[in-house]
Design a protein around this motif. Sequence first.
Motif, PDB file in Angstrom:
ATOM      1  N   ILE A 152       0.775  -1.132  -0.165  1.00 11.73           N
ATOM      2  CA  ILE A 152      -0.491  -0.355   0.451  1.00 11.73           C
ATOM      3  C   ILE A 152       1.127   1.306  -0.142  1.00 11.73           C
ATOM      4  CG2 ILE A 152      -1.820   0.771   1.203  1.00 11.73           C
ATOM      5  CD1 ILE A 152      -2.625  -0.836   2.216  1.00 11.73           C
ATOM      6  N   ASN A 153       2.546   1.412   1.073  1.00 10.19           N
ATOM      7  CA  ASN A 153       3.344   2.805   0.737  1.00 10.19           C
ATOM      8  C   ASN A 153       3.752   2.989  -0.269  1.00 10.19           C
ATOM      9  OD1 ASN A 153       2.219   4.064   3.331  1.00 10.19           O
ATOM     10  ND2 ASN A 153       2.526   2.285   4.296  1.00 10.19           N
ATOM     11  N   THR A 154       4.250   1.292  -1.317  1.00  5.61           N
ATOM     12  CA  THR A 154       4.944   1.391  -1.819  1.00  5.61           C
ATOM     13  C   THR A 154       4.597   1.894  -3.426  1.00  5.61           C
ATOM     14  OG1 THR A 154       5.338  -0.737  -1.498  1.00  5.61           O
ATOM     15  CG2 THR A 154       7.120   1.272  -0.262  1.00  5.61           C
ATOM     16  N   ASN A 155       3.748   0.478  -3.326  1.00  5.19           N
ATOM     17  CA  ASN A 155       3.508   0.293  -5.191  1.00  5.19           C
ATOM     18  C   ASN A 155       2.110  -0.302  -4.707  1.00  5.19           C
ATOM     19  OD1 ASN A 155       3.758  -0.197  -7.374  1.00  5.19           O
ATOM     20  ND2 ASN A 155       4.693  -1.999  -7.053  1.00  5.19           N
ATOM     21  N   PRO A 156       0.970   0.873  -4.846  1.00  4.94           N
ATOM     22  CA  PRO A 156      -0.558   0.141  -4.684  1.00  4.94           C
ATOM     23  C   PRO A 156      -1.147  -0.562  -5.618  1.00  4.94           C
ATOM     24  CG  PRO A 156      -0.261   2.275  -3.932  1.00  4.94           C
ATOM     25  CD  PRO A 156       1.173   2.245  -4.141  1.00  4.94           C
ATOM     26  N   ARG A 157      -1.866  -0.894  -5.743  1.00  3.28           N
ATOM     27  CA  ARG A 157      -2.672  -0.883  -6.846  1.00  3.28           C
ATOM     28  C   ARG A 157      -3.172   0.450  -7.590  1.00  3.28           C
ATOM     29  NH1 ARG A 157      -5.791  -5.090  -7.929  1.00  3.28           N
ATOM     30  NH2 ARG A 157      -4.043  -5.949  -6.362  1.00  3.28           N
ATOM     31  N   PRO A 158      -3.602   0.615  -8.993  1.00  5.84           N
ATOM     32  CA  PRO A 158      -3.921   1.975  -9.269  1.00  5.84           C
ATOM     33  C   PRO A 158      -5.259   2.537  -8.615  1.00  5.84           C
ATOM     34  CG  PRO A 158      -3.059   0.760 -11.106  1.00  5.84           C
ATOM     35  CD  PRO A 158      -3.089   0.262  -9.885  1.00  5.84           C
ATOM     36  N   GLY A 159      -6.471   1.936  -8.329  1.00  9.98           N
ATOM     37  CA  GLY A 159      -7.509   2.380  -7.624  1.00  9.98           C
ATOM     38  C   GLY A 159      -7.418   2.610  -5.969  1.00  9.98           C
ATOM     39  N   MET A 160      -5.756   1.677  -5.454  1.00 10.19           N
ATOM     40  CA  MET A 160      -5.718   1.826  -3.157  1.00 10.19           C
ATOM     41  C   MET A 160      -4.934   3.471  -3.883  1.00 10.19           C
ATOM     42  SD  MET A 160      -6.431   0.343  -1.392  1.00 10.19           S
ATOM     43  CE  MET A 160      -6.205  -1.696  -1.586  1.00 10.19           C
ATOM     44  N   LYS A 161      -4.433   3.848  -4.860  1.00 10.30           N
ATOM     45  CA  LYS A 161      -3.151   4.679  -4.815  1.00 10.30           C
ATOM     46  C   LYS A 161      -4.494   5.812  -5.350  1.00 10.30           C
ATOM     47  CE  LYS A 161       0.548   6.928  -7.040  1.00 10.30           C
ATOM     48  NZ  LYS A 161       0.768   6.365  -9.027  1.00 10.30           N
ATOM     49  N   ALA A 162      -5.095   5.977  -6.405  1.00  5.86           N
ATOM     50  CA  ALA A 162      -6.731   6.997  -6.439  1.00  5.86           C
ATOM     51  C   ALA A 162      -6.938   7.742  -5.456  1.00  5.86           C
ATOM     52  CB  ALA A 162      -7.077   6.867  -7.667  1.00  5.86           C
ATOM     53  N   ILE A 163      -7.496   6.532  -4.296  1.00  6.61           N
ATOM     54  CA  ILE A 163      -8.425   6.667  -3.107  1.00  6.61           C
ATOM     55  C   ILE A 163      -6.703   7.375  -1.629  1.00  6.61           C
ATOM     56  CG2 ILE A 163      -9.163   5.947  -0.508  1.00  6.61           C
ATOM     57  CD1 ILE A 163      -9.715   3.807  -1.652  1.00  6.61           C
ATOM     58  N   ILE A 164      -5.883   6.841  -2.521  1.00  2.00           N
ATOM     59  CA  ILE A 164      -4.930   7.561  -1.034  1.00  2.00           C
ATOM     60  C   ILE A 164      -4.568   9.231  -1.906  1.00  2.00           C
ATOM     61  CG2 ILE A 164      -2.571   7.061  -0.578  1.00  2.00           C
ATOM     62  CD1 ILE A 164      -2.966   4.393  -0.439  1.00  2.00           C
ATOM     63  N   ALA A 165      -4.320   9.117  -2.315  1.00  2.00           N
ATOM     64  CA  ALA A 165      -4.048  10.292  -2.962  1.00  2.00           C
ATOM     65  C   ALA A 165      -5.387  11.574  -2.616  1.00  2.00           C
ATOM     66  CB  ALA A 165      -4.031  10.221  -4.659  1.00  2.00           C
ATOM     67  N   GLU A 166      -6.419  10.734  -3.044  1.00  2.00           N
ATOM     68  CA  GLU A 166      -8.083  11.612  -2.737  1.00  2.00           C
ATOM     69  C   GLU A 166      -7.657  12.249  -0.890  1.00  2.00           C
ATOM     70  OE1 GLU A 166     -11.511  13.189  -4.400  1.00  2.00           O
ATOM     71  OE2 GLU A 166      -9.608  12.179  -5.626  1.00  2.00           O
ATOM     72  N   VAL A 167      -7.538  11.409  -0.493  1.00  2.00           N
ATOM     73  CA  VAL A 167      -7.322  11.953   0.796  1.00  2.00           C
ATOM     74  C   VAL A 167      -5.825  12.471   1.303  1.00  2.00           C
ATOM     75  CG1 VAL A 167      -9.244   9.689   1.858  1.00  2.00           C
ATOM     76  CG2 VAL A 167      -6.962   9.538   2.067  1.00  2.00           C
ATOM     77  N   LYS A 168      -4.427  12.779   0.370  1.00  2.00           N
ATOM     78  CA  LYS A 168      -4.013  13.093   0.484  1.00  2.00           C
ATOM     79  C   LYS A 168      -3.163  12.798   2.260  1.00  2.00           C
ATOM     80  CE  LYS A 168      -5.159  17.251  -1.561  1.00  2.00           C
ATOM     81  NZ  LYS A 168      -6.756  16.589  -2.120  1.00  2.00           N
ATOM     82  N   LYS A 169      -2.701  11.444   1.890  1.00  2.00           N
ATOM     83  CA  LYS A 169      -2.175  10.537   2.992  1.00  2.00           C
ATOM     84  C   LYS A 169      -0.545  10.021   2.428  1.00  2.00           C
ATOM     85  CE  LYS A 169      -1.931   9.147   7.597  1.00  2.00           C
ATOM     86  NZ  LYS A 169      -1.793   9.688   8.785  1.00  2.00           N
ATOM     87  N   GLU A 170       0.422   9.817   3.097  1.00  2.00           N
ATOM     88  CA  GLU A 170       1.399   9.848   2.349  1.00  2.00           C
ATOM     89  C   GLU A 170       1.250   7.900   3.222  1.00  2.00           C
ATOM     90  OE1 GLU A 170       4.737  11.913   3.393  1.00  2.00           O
ATOM     91  OE2 GLU A 170       4.381  13.957   2.299  1.00  2.00           O
ATOM     92  N   LYS A 171       2.162   7.820   3.842  1.00  2.00           N
ATOM     93  CA  LYS A 171       2.570   6.163   4.907  1.00  2.00           C
ATOM     94  C   LYS A 171       1.332   6.106   5.747  1.00  2.00           C
ATOM     95  CE  LYS A 171       5.476   3.875   6.951  1.00  2.00           C
ATOM     96  NZ  LYS A 171       7.544   3.316   7.142  1.00  2.00           N
TER      97      LYS A 171
END
Length: 563
Positions: free
Chosen positions: A250-269
């Motif tokens: 999740i923190n290094t190489n998440p799938r695009p969908g997971m990466k998009a959720i993380i980008a939406e909430v602007k959380k790093e680790k």
Amino acid sequence: MRWTLKPKPQATQVVLMKESLGVDDIVATLLLQRGIDSYQAAKTFFRPGFNELHDPFLMMDMDKAVTRIEHAIKHGENIMVYGDYDVDGTTSVALMSSYLKTRTPNITTYIPDRYDEGYGISYKGIDFADDNEFSLIIALDCGIKAIDKVAYAKEKGIDFIICDHHRPGDRIPDAVAVLDPKREDCKYPFKELCGCGVGFKLITAIASKKGQSVEDLVEYLDLVATAIGADIVPIVDENRALAYMGLQVINTNPRPGMKAIIAEVKKEKLTITDVVFIIAPRINAAGRMKHGNHAVTLLTETDFNLAAKYAMDIDQFNTDRRETDKRITEEALVQIEETKEQDRFTTVVYDESWHKGVIGIVASRLIETYYRPTLVFTKSGDKLAASARSVSGFDVYNALEACSEYIEQFGGHKYAAGLTLLPENYEAFKAKFESVVKATIAPKLLTRELKIDLDIELSQINDKLLRIIRQFAPFGPGNMSPIFMTQNLRDTGWGKCVGADDKHLRVTATQTFNDKIVCIGFGLGDKIDLIKDKKNFSAAYSIDENHWNGNVSLQLKLKDIKA
């Protein structure tokens, strides 16, 4: 709150652990309390990995499942991957369908509509499979009680493979294979996998026949870790290794969908707590407010730009969900007060207009106010549907089983379950549920328990201790973040209420005047009188960091305080 101090290990054990690991008393004690009693066990605990995963073929029917899937792939059969609409179900479907598509194009996914079909395998889903010439259905996170549905599919020439983790009933469905570590005849060494975890064991077994190892399937572990966190299964044994490695993905190489959720909430680790409170609610919101298909589409999308669009939609579903569950919780609290049911052993509320997708969340919210086994009902077609939540230490599944004469269908876990019943049985069920709980619950369980690991001095808290404690993660059931208590504390005179409506408490605590530390107690503003005028008080807390204006300092996150 009822404070319970965990038993301390024997002094000789603590000394041996200190010498073996080169740690202090606090760390040695915390490890021993978690069953870590040797250097090798500690090494595994701090660095869990693939070696901690069990052979998937130890699971009952695994060989049958793999053989049937290999046959379907070889002969070009159409395979439907079917799963529940919650986080565990949708991540399971995303995992299984993504993997099988690397082997065959003849894969489709199916998530039942929460409102039209309800929980689990549906006749509508089976009819869809029949109409579209699917000869094999792989059901994930559901199916262990679908006796009639599996028989119905068999009549139509459709085979079932069930991957579930819920408790079976008296009979097992007549499927080609039933993978469920909670089967009494299953000797799999770890019983607490989530549905996605069972699905992951199945794909590792399939992959092994192609010469692949579990290391070749790392990319799927972001889904598994998300399901482990969301389904609140114990993060011990195999789950700990899967969650630990999944968080790395999740923190290094998440799938695009997971990466998009993380980008939406602007959380790093992200930690497992972030997964539970940031990722999981968004995935869940699709099935609650719209349809679980949206979550599967997001989690299987390979194009990040498209995934980002889907993530924005799901974020909006989550916003709608928050507004809805807040309103219904307020209405439910009014209903409890107006019917003068504050002194019952249970909370059972009903309104036909309540949104079925959020009643489970509302049940959890009600427990925050009235700490007792809780059911929230709403209208679902010509029946009533409910979500049940329980208090720590009480098995609500067993309580529902004792009321089965009034229930049409139910399933779930010790602390969370779902059920349906006929409207005419509601009052009788409500009375029976109250009497069953009243007769079986220990009175102390109706007071929220705060389990405390250790009683320590303020002077023992330092940066090094916090660094080591953070390596105990991922935290969850079976390995909760350590809670400490310290006695004979005093406020230095700067204690005050903060936040909207003075809801929170901020204290600068000292024990010997040589040491002081800032404490923040969310929701503890009403306890300000306990610390006024430099009165002595005891605090239960976790150790945390405060980041302010570029400065980082230790702080205590208060769980409760007492005179």
